[in-house]
Scaffold this active site. Sequence first.
Site, PDB file in Angstrom:
ATOM      1  N   ASP A 125       0.844  -1.203   0.000  1.00 50.82           N
ATOM      2  CA  ASP A 125       0.000   0.000   0.000  1.00 50.82           C
ATOM      3  C   ASP A 125       0.881   1.256   0.000  1.00 50.82           C
ATOM      4  O   ASP A 125       0.714   2.142  -0.826  1.00 50.82           O
ATOM      5  CB  ASP A 125      -0.896   0.016   1.253  1.00 50.82           C
ATOM      6  CG  ASP A 125      -1.620  -1.306   1.448  1.00 50.82           C
ATOM      7  OD1 ASP A 125      -2.551  -1.570   0.684  1.00 50.82           O
ATOM      8  OD2 ASP A 125      -1.221  -2.071   2.345  1.00 50.82           O
TER       9      ASP A 125
ATOM     10  N   TYR B 260       6.559 -14.350   0.702  1.00 49.94           N
ATOM     11  CA  TYR B 260       5.974 -14.616   2.025  1.00 49.94           C
ATOM     12  C   TYR B 260       6.576 -15.961   2.469  1.00 49.94           C
ATOM     13  O   TYR B 260       7.782 -16.052   2.615  1.00 49.94           O
ATOM     14  CB  TYR B 260       4.444 -14.642   1.942  1.00 49.94           C
ATOM     15  CG  TYR B 260       3.847 -13.431   1.213  1.00 49.94           C
ATOM     16  CD1 TYR B 260       3.982 -12.149   1.744  1.00 49.94           C
ATOM     17  CD2 TYR B 260       3.156 -13.573   0.009  1.00 49.94           C
ATOM     18  CE1 TYR B 260       3.441 -11.045   1.091  1.00 49.94           C
ATOM     19  CE2 TYR B 260       2.601 -12.480  -0.641  1.00 49.94           C
ATOM     20  CZ  TYR B 260       2.750 -11.215  -0.106  1.00 49.94           C
ATOM     21  OH  TYR B 260       2.222 -10.138  -0.752  1.00 49.94           O
TER      22      TYR B 260
ATOM     23  N   GLN C 117      13.590   1.993  -1.953  1.00 48.71           N
ATOM     24  CA  GLN C 117      12.848   1.523  -3.123  1.00 48.71           C
ATOM     25  C   GLN C 117      13.739   1.574  -4.376  1.00 48.71           C
ATOM     26  O   GLN C 117      13.674   0.692  -5.231  1.00 48.71           O
ATOM     27  CB  GLN C 117      11.597   2.380  -3.304  1.00 48.71           C
ATOM     28  CG  GLN C 117      10.413   1.613  -3.795  1.00 48.71           C
ATOM     29  CD  GLN C 117       9.140   2.418  -3.779  1.00 48.71           C
ATOM     30  OE1 GLN C 117       9.145   3.624  -4.061  1.00 48.71           O
ATOM     31  NE2 GLN C 117       8.035   1.777  -3.468  1.00 48.71           N
TER      32      GLN C 117
ATOM     33  N   ARG D 260       6.663 -10.572  -5.002  1.00 49.30           N
ATOM     34  CA  ARG D 260       5.385 -10.869  -4.352  1.00 49.30           C
ATOM     35  C   ARG D 260       4.495  -9.627  -4.428  1.00 49.30           C
ATOM     36  O   ARG D 260       4.967  -8.534  -4.767  1.00 49.30           O
ATOM     37  CB  ARG D 260       5.633 -11.254  -2.891  1.00 49.30           C
ATOM     38  CG  ARG D 260       5.986 -10.055  -2.026  1.00 49.30           C
ATOM     39  CD  ARG D 260       6.264 -10.429  -0.576  1.00 49.30           C
ATOM     40  NE  ARG D 260       6.047  -9.289   0.308  1.00 49.30           N
ATOM     41  CZ  ARG D 260       6.467  -9.203   1.555  1.00 49.30           C
ATOM     42  NH1 ARG D 260       7.151 -10.206   2.090  1.00 49.30           N
ATOM     43  NH2 ARG D 260       6.201  -8.135   2.287  1.00 49.30           N
ATOM     44  N   GLY D 261       3.227  -9.801  -4.079  1.00 51.90           N
ATOM     45  CA  GLY D 261       2.357  -8.632  -3.900  1.00 51.90           C
ATOM     46  C   GLY D 261       2.029  -7.951  -5.208  1.00 51.90           C
ATOM     47  O   GLY D 261       1.559  -8.581  -6.153  1.00 51.90           O
ATOM     48  N   GLU D 262       2.313  -6.662  -5.286  1.00 52.50           N
ATOM     49  CA  GLU D 262       1.875  -5.875  -6.427  1.00 52.50           C
ATOM     50  C   GLU D 262       3.015  -5.043  -7.018  1.00 52.50           C
ATOM     51  O   GLU D 262       3.372  -5.189  -8.182  1.00 52.50           O
ATOM     52  CB  GLU D 262       0.732  -4.954  -5.972  1.00 52.50           C
ATOM     53  CG  GLU D 262       0.258  -4.043  -7.036  1.00 52.50           C
ATOM     54  CD  GLU D 262      -1.150  -3.502  -6.756  1.00 52.50           C
ATOM     55  OE1 GLU D 262      -1.453  -2.429  -7.257  1.00 52.50           O
ATOM     56  OE2 GLU D 262      -1.933  -4.150  -6.054  1.00 52.50           O
ATOM     57  N   ASP D 263       3.589  -4.180  -6.161  1.00 51.74           N
ATOM     58  CA  ASP D 263       4.583  -3.253  -6.694  1.00 51.74           C
ATOM     59  C   ASP D 263       5.823  -3.990  -7.190  1.00 51.74           C
ATOM     60  O   ASP D 263       6.357  -3.673  -8.261  1.00 51.74           O
ATOM     61  CB  ASP D 263       4.971  -2.231  -5.617  1.00 51.74           C
ATOM     62  CG  ASP D 263       5.865  -1.155  -6.184  1.00 51.74           C
ATOM     63  OD1 ASP D 263       5.449  -0.511  -7.169  1.00 51.74           O
ATOM     64  OD2 ASP D 263       6.986  -0.971  -5.678  1.00 51.74           O
ATOM     65  N   SER D 264       6.286  -4.972  -6.438  1.00 53.74           N
ATOM     66  CA  SER D 264       7.517  -5.659  -6.845  1.00 53.74           C
ATOM     67  C   SER D 264       7.296  -6.469  -8.127  1.00 53.74           C
ATOM     68  O   SER D 264       8.244  -6.685  -8.887  1.00 53.74           O
ATOM     69  CB  SER D 264       8.064  -6.548  -5.727  1.00 53.74           C
ATOM     70  OG  SER D 264       7.096  -7.458  -5.277  1.00 53.74           O
TER      71      SER D 264
HETATM   72  O1  TRH Z   1       4.753  -6.050   0.633  1.00 55.60           O
HETATM   73  P1  TRH Z   1       3.862  -6.674  -0.364  1.00 55.60           P
HETATM   74  O2  TRH Z   1       3.594  -8.082  -0.161  1.00 55.60           O
HETATM   75  O3  TRH Z   1       2.520  -5.877  -0.429  1.00 55.60           O
HETATM   76  C1  TRH Z   1       1.264  -6.494  -0.583  1.00 55.60           C
HETATM   77  C2  TRH Z   1       0.705  -6.251  -1.950  1.00 55.60           C
HETATM   78  O4  TRH Z   1       0.772  -4.930  -2.368  1.00 55.60           O
HETATM   79  C3  TRH Z   1      -0.726  -6.701  -2.014  1.00 55.60           C
HETATM   80  O5  TRH Z   1      -1.280  -6.406  -3.279  1.00 55.60           O
HETATM   81  C4  TRH Z   1      -1.505  -6.021  -0.948  1.00 55.60           C
HETATM   82  O6  TRH Z   1      -2.813  -6.411  -1.008  1.00 55.60           O
HETATM   83  C5  TRH Z   1      -0.893  -6.391   0.368  1.00 55.60           C
HETATM   84  O7  TRH Z   1       0.446  -5.974   0.417  1.00 55.60           O
HETATM   85  C6  TRH Z   1      -1.643  -5.770   1.529  1.00 55.60           C
HETATM   86  O8  TRH Z   1       4.519  -6.553  -1.838  1.00 55.60           O
HETATM   87  P2  TRH Z   1       4.703  -5.326  -2.844  1.00 55.60           P
HETATM   88  O9  TRH Z   1       3.397  -4.860  -3.353  1.00 55.60           O
HETATM   89  O10 TRH Z   1       5.688  -5.752  -3.839  1.00 55.60           O
HETATM   90  O11 TRH Z   1       5.321  -4.154  -1.975  1.00 55.60           O
HETATM   91  C7  TRH Z   1       6.609  -4.186  -1.454  1.00 55.60           C
HETATM   92  C8  TRH Z   1       7.215  -2.807  -1.491  1.00 55.60           C
HETATM   93  O12 TRH Z   1       8.367  -2.748  -0.669  1.00 55.60           O
HETATM   94  C9  TRH Z   1       7.663  -2.401  -2.888  1.00 55.60           C
HETATM   95  O13 TRH Z   1       7.354  -1.030  -3.116  1.00 55.60           O
HETATM   96  C10 TRH Z   1       9.162  -2.580  -2.853  1.00 55.60           C
HETATM   97  C11 TRH Z   1       9.458  -2.212  -1.429  1.00 55.60           C
HETATM   98  N1  TRH Z   1      10.709  -2.746  -0.871  1.00 55.60           N
HETATM   99  C12 TRH Z   1      11.742  -1.856  -0.650  1.00 55.60           C
HETATM  100  O14 TRH Z   1      11.630  -0.654  -0.926  1.00 55.60           O
HETATM  101  N2  TRH Z   1      12.904  -2.323  -0.082  1.00 55.60           N
HETATM  102  C13 TRH Z   1      13.080  -3.629   0.233  1.00 55.60           C
HETATM  103  O15 TRH Z   1      14.170  -4.006   0.745  1.00 55.60           O
HETATM  104  C14 TRH Z   1      11.991  -4.534  -0.038  1.00 55.60           C
HETATM  105  C15 TRH Z   1      12.171  -5.994   0.276  1.00 55.60           C
HETATM  106  C16 TRH Z   1      10.834  -4.067  -0.580  1.00 55.60           C
END
Ligand code: TRH
Length: 373
Positions: free
Chosen positions: A24, A195, A257, A273-277
């Site tokens: 988010d 995860y 990021q 995982r998730g969305e952004d990555s």
């Molecule tokens: O953390 P997430 O699993 O987030 C998830 C998803 O967005 C999912 O759709 C949502 O419903 C749920 O949360 C509640 O994975 P995501 O989306 O890839 O987000 C991780 C963010 O963290 C991404 O912007 C990259 C950032 N990140 C860093 O900046 N530095 C790091 O070392 C890591 C591991 C991640």
Amino acid sequence: MHPETTFPNLRWDIFCRVIDNFGDIGVSWRLSCNLAQHGQTVRLWVDDATALNWIAPSGMPGVEVRPWTTPLGLGGITPGDMLVEAFGCDIDPEFIAEYAHSIRDRGIKCLWINLEYLSAEGFVQRCHGLPSPVMSGPGKGLTKHFFYPGFTAGTGGLLREPDLLERQAHFDRKIWLQHQGLNWQGERLVSLFCYEPAGLSDLLDALSEDEQATCLLVTPGRASAAVQAEVSRKMSLKPSWNKGVPLSFFHLPRLSQQDFDHLLWASDVNFVRGEDSLARALWAGKPLVWQIYPQDDGAHGPKLSAFLDWLNAPASLRQFHQRWNGLTALQQQPHSQEFSPLDWQTCVDQARVRLLQQEDLGTQLLQFCSKNH
Ligand code: TRH
């Protein structure tokens, strides 16, 4: 920063509630920065900004982070021109009332966007851009619009900074790895952001038995804990496990990021995982495996299939995803046969080309605003 198109400078209020994990805030922050790169002024309201300490330690000119407290306490703040609720979070009635008042006073149109989750499913094209009249409360009479990120024309697209390709072209992975303290000897580099994947045990076995040496670049938190638990379990069952050292581990600290992007660019294969990555792994253009965010109602199964369809994923990549996400019985096939990243490169290359032909999400949002303002 090299903005490609110039848009009028508007003031944005983006609201983000951190439900779980980092997606988010990760998406909201990236969107805020992207808009600032296009000359916009952004206020990001977030109820828990803790993760920004490492996601964005240096902040971003043009983006102001404000605590989303309850009650909100506007303290003389005038709402901006554009209002974005990330992922259907409910903005306080107090703020909506001020916004409604302010736009009527200024004689400008309402632009209230509900930014939705990313999906490759068919409903995204149908629902993207649809209006949703507000029927009650202080916003009565205003209209929200649904804005759906997506992978195809007719959706809101993916976030992509104006200077992404240039940054990638100048990226030197050896130097970056050195900065992280990794003495890279040419092993295959596999990043792991996940995860607790159902297929982790099999992946570790496959990599430990492979002829090619691999260094697993493990992100902190759940991925690191899952790997440590699995390795301990394997060692206790069989102390000689991974003794030939074909598989080594490098546990990373939390990265900004920007450096998270660099990790994906530096690696030969990315587990995300998730969305952004996921979006970032597509821009990285390396073979990727996605652990989708699991939902209680099982909605993640069709969502994953829709993504793999869009990706034109070959059968081995589909099978790998099913197992990685715990969507098929683990006994069905030996994992080692399925981990074949070389066979997964072409579909990612082609997907990236398709995505680059589309307008990015920030630009589309600005175009949408210009059209409707
Ligand atoms: O953390 P997430 O699993 O987030 C998830 C998803 O967005 C999912 O759709 C949502 O419903 C749920 O949360 C509640 O994975 P995501 O989306 O890839 O987000 C991780 C963010 O963290 C991404 O912007 C990259 C950032 N990140 C860093 O900046 N530095 C790091 O070392 C890591 C591991 C991640």
